[in-house]
Design an enzyme around this catalytic site. Structure first.
Site, mmCIF file in Angstrom:
data_model
loop_
_atom_site.group_PDB
_atom_site.id
_atom_site.type_symbol
_atom_site.label_atom_id
_atom_site.label_comp_id
_atom_site.label_asym_id
_atom_site.label_seq_id
_atom_site.Cartn_x
_atom_site.Cartn_y
_atom_site.Cartn_z
ATOM 1 N N ASP A 218 0.847 -1.181 0.000
ATOM 2 C CA ASP A 218 0.000 0.000 0.000
ATOM 3 C C ASP A 218 0.889 1.241 0.000
ATOM 4 O O ASP A 218 1.802 1.328 -0.825
ATOM 5 C CB ASP A 218 -0.957 -0.032 1.199
ATOM 6 C CG ASP A 218 -2.111 0.959 1.058
ATOM 7 O OD1 ASP A 218 -1.985 2.079 1.602
ATOM 8 O OD2 ASP A 218 -3.119 0.632 0.416
ATOM 9 N N TYR B 208 -3.044 11.337 1.211
ATOM 10 C CA TYR B 208 -3.633 11.334 -0.131
ATOM 11 C C TYR B 208 -3.606 12.741 -0.725
ATOM 12 O O TYR B 208 -3.352 12.918 -1.913
ATOM 13 C CB TYR B 208 -5.073 10.796 -0.069
ATOM 14 C CG TYR B 208 -5.145 9.306 0.112
ATOM 15 C CD1 TYR B 208 -5.345 8.457 -0.966
ATOM 16 C CD2 TYR B 208 -4.986 8.736 1.375
ATOM 17 C CE1 TYR B 208 -5.403 7.081 -0.808
ATOM 18 C CE2 TYR B 208 -5.044 7.367 1.551
ATOM 19 C CZ TYR B 208 -5.250 6.543 0.459
ATOM 20 O OH TYR B 208 -5.283 5.179 0.623
ATOM 21 N N HIS C 136 -4.507 -7.800 -0.003
ATOM 22 C CA HIS C 136 -3.909 -6.480 0.135
ATOM 23 C C HIS C 136 -3.127 -6.338 1.440
ATOM 24 O O HIS C 136 -2.064 -5.731 1.464
ATOM 25 C CB HIS C 136 -5.006 -5.421 0.057
ATOM 26 C CG HIS C 136 -4.489 -4.029 0.035
ATOM 27 N ND1 HIS C 136 -3.825 -3.494 -1.051
ATOM 28 C CD2 HIS C 136 -4.494 -3.047 0.971
ATOM 29 C CE1 HIS C 136 -3.472 -2.248 -0.794
ATOM 30 N NE2 HIS C 136 -3.858 -1.954 0.432
#
Length: 438
Positions: free
Chosen positions: A225, A355, A413
Site C-alpha cells: 500500500d 492522499y 492487500h
C-alpha cells in the site's frame, strides 16, 4: 491529572494526548525494550534526536466514551439492493458495531503492543513512533517495514516472531531479521505534522534517518500500500546503507495502460492474458472502489469532521475499504484493533492527508512512482487477493533491477496481516541474495 481548559491550544492538546498515551520514562521500560537500543543510544544526552521509550496507557474514560458513542449512533436506512454495490450493508455492520460496543477488548491489543519494544524519536520536527524488535541472532539483517492506509503497525504484528525468530517457524538462523516498524507521520502514535510536505519522499528520508539513528549501516526495506511508494522512494533516493527493497503492491502499470484506465478504456491492444486480467481488475477498482482516495486526495479536512466525531462513521469508512468484507480474510478483532487505534489517537484526518499530499495519485502507476529512476535491487511478491495481480512483464519494464518476482496462492492487500507465515517466507527468499556473505 490536570483537566484541559476549553481554551487549550491544539498543539498543547496534541502534546498532552501523547503524554497520556506514553509513559516516557526509563523506569517503565522492561529489559526487552532496553535491549533493542545500542549502549550509545541508552547513554544519549537529551536532545531532539534522542530515542525515548514508549508505553501505551489509554485512560478508561476514553474507552467508555467510545462505547457510548457507538451505542448512541443514528443509523441510515437499509440499502435498497441485496449486495454490497451501495457500500457497507446495514444488518451485518450493525452486528459488528454491537460487538465493538459490548464485547471487544482494547486492552488485549494494548498489552500486546506494550509487550514489544516501542520507542519515539523526533525526526524533521515530528515525533515518530516505532517498534524495534531485534532478533537474538546477532547477524540478522535489519529490515524497516512500512504500513499503509487504512492500516497501521497492527498489520505487522503477526510477522514479528516469524522474521526475528525464524528457527521457530521453519527457517534458519541465517534467515533472521532485526525489525523496525514505524507508524507513518499522522498515523497511530506518531505525531501529526503541523505543516505540508509529508509525502512518500519525505517519509523515505525520515526512515533513512531513523535507521541511521538506530546504528544500522546496512539494511533492507519493505512496504505494501503506501509502504510501497515509501520504500520505492528510499530506493530511488539510494538512502545510505539501503541494500534493496521488497514491495507487495508494486507500481508496474505502464503509461499506455494508465492512459487507457484514465480515459475509461478500451484496453490497449496486444495485451497478454495476464496483462488483460490486470487491466480489468484495475478498471473495476478505479471505477467502483476508489472513491475514498478521490475524497481524501481533495478534501481530507472535510471528511475528517465526520471521521473524528463518529466512531461508527470511522468504522464504516475503513470497513468498506476491502469491498465491505474485511472479515473475509481477517478476524473481527483484527479489524477492530485497527479501527480502534485510529479512533483513540484521533488520526483519521491526519492520516487522510497523505492522499492530499500526493494529489490522490495512485500508488500502482510506474510513471507516478518514477520507477525508472530506481537502480537498487527490487523484489516483488504478488498476492492473489491484491487490488491487481501485477504481471511479471510489467514488473520487468518498471524496475530495471528486479532480483525477485514470485506469485503466491494465498493472501491479499494486507498480506502480512492475512498470511504472516507465507509473507515471512517471501521476505526470507526475496532478500537472501542481499545478505552479507558469511
Amino acid at each position: 491529572m490536570k483537566r484541559l481548559s476549553t481554551h487549550t491550544s491544539p498543539e498543547v492538546i496534541d502534546r498532552d494526548r501523547r503524554w497520556l498515551l506514553s509513559a516516557a520514562v526509563w523506569s517503565t521500560v522492561g529489559i526487552g525494550a532496553a535491549a533493542s537500543l545500542l549502549p550509545s543510544q541508552l547513554m544519549a544526552a537529551p536532545s531532539a534526536d534522542v530515542i525515548r521509550p514508549f508505553r501505551i496507557n489509554i485512560p478508561e474514560e476514553q474507552l467508555i466514551d467510545l462505547r457510548k458513542r457507538i451505542l448512541a449512533a443514528r443509523w441510515p436506512d437499509q440499502e435498497t439492493v441485496n449486495d454490497r454495490s451501495q457500500g457497507v450493508q446495514l444488518a451485518k455492520f450493525q452486528e459488528t458495531m454491537r460487538y465493538w460496543a459490548t464485547d471487544y477488548d482494547w486492552r488485549k491489543l494494548e498489552a500486546r503492543l506494550n509487550a514489544l519494544p516501542q520507542f519515539i524519536t523526533e525526526i524533521d520536527g515530528v515525533d515518530i513512533h516505532f517498534i524495534h524488535a531485534r532478533s537474538r541472532h546477532e547477524d540478522a539483517l535489519p529490515l524497516i517495514v512500512t504500513h499503509g492506509w487504512p492500516g497501521s503497525i497492527v498489520e505487522q504484528l503477526k510477522i514479528i516472531d516469524p522474521l526475528t525468530n525464524p528457527t521457530a517457524h521453519g527457517g534458519k538462523a541465517s534467515d533472521a531479521f532485526h525489525l523496525v516498524i514505524p507508524s507513518m507521520p499522522g498515523y497511530g502514535f506518531s505525531g501529526k505534522p503541523k505543516g505540508t510536505g509529508w509525502n512518500p519522499d519525505r517519509i523515505a528520508r525520515a526512515w533513512a534517518e531513523l535507521m541511521k539513528r538506530l546504528g544500522y549501516s546496512s539494511y533492507v526495506a519493505q512496504g505494501g500500500d503506501w509502504g510501497s511508494p515509501v520504500s520505492s522512494a528510499m530506493a530511488r533516493q539510494a538512502s545510505a546503507g539501503l541494500l534493496g527493497i521488497h514491495i507487495n503492491l508494486p507500481a508496474t502499470v505502464p503509461p499506455e495502460v494508465a492512459m487507457a484506465l484514465a480515459g475509461g478504456g478500451p484496453a490497449p491492444a496486444a495485451l497478454s492474458e495476464k496483462e488483460r486480467a490486470a487491466f480489468d481488475a484495475l478498471d473495476t477498482f478505479f471505477r467502483k472502489y476508489r472513491a475514498y482516495g478521490a475524497i481524501m486526495g481533495t478534501r481530507p479536512q472535510t471528511i475528517g469532521y465526520a471521521l473524528a466525531d463518529s466512531p461508527v462513521g470511522l468504522a464504516a469508512w475503513i470497513y468498506d475499504y476491502n469491498n465491505g468484507e474485511p472479515e473475509r480474510l481477517l478476524g473481527r478483532d483484527d479489524v477492530l484493533d485497527d479501527i480502534t487505534l485510529y479512533w483513540l489517537t484521533n488520526t483519521a484526518t491526519s492520516a487522510a492527508r497523505l492522499y492530499w499530499e500526493t494529489a490522490g495519485q495512485s500508488v500502482v502507476l510506474s510513471a507516478a512512482q518514477k520507477t525508472a529512476d530506481i537502480s537498487l535491487p527490487v523484489a516483488i511478491t504478488v498476492f492473489p487477493g491484491e487490488v491487481y495481480r501485477a504481471p511479471e512483464t510489467w514488473a520487468r519494464r518498471a524496475y530495471r533491477n528486479l532480483i525477485y518476482f514470485n506469485e503466491v496462492d494465498k493472501g491479499g492487500h494486507f498480506a502480512a496481516w492475512e498470511q504472516p507465515e507465507l509473507f515471512a517466507a517471501e521476505l526470507r527468499a526475496a532478500f537472501k541474495s542481499l545478505r552479507p556473505a558469511r
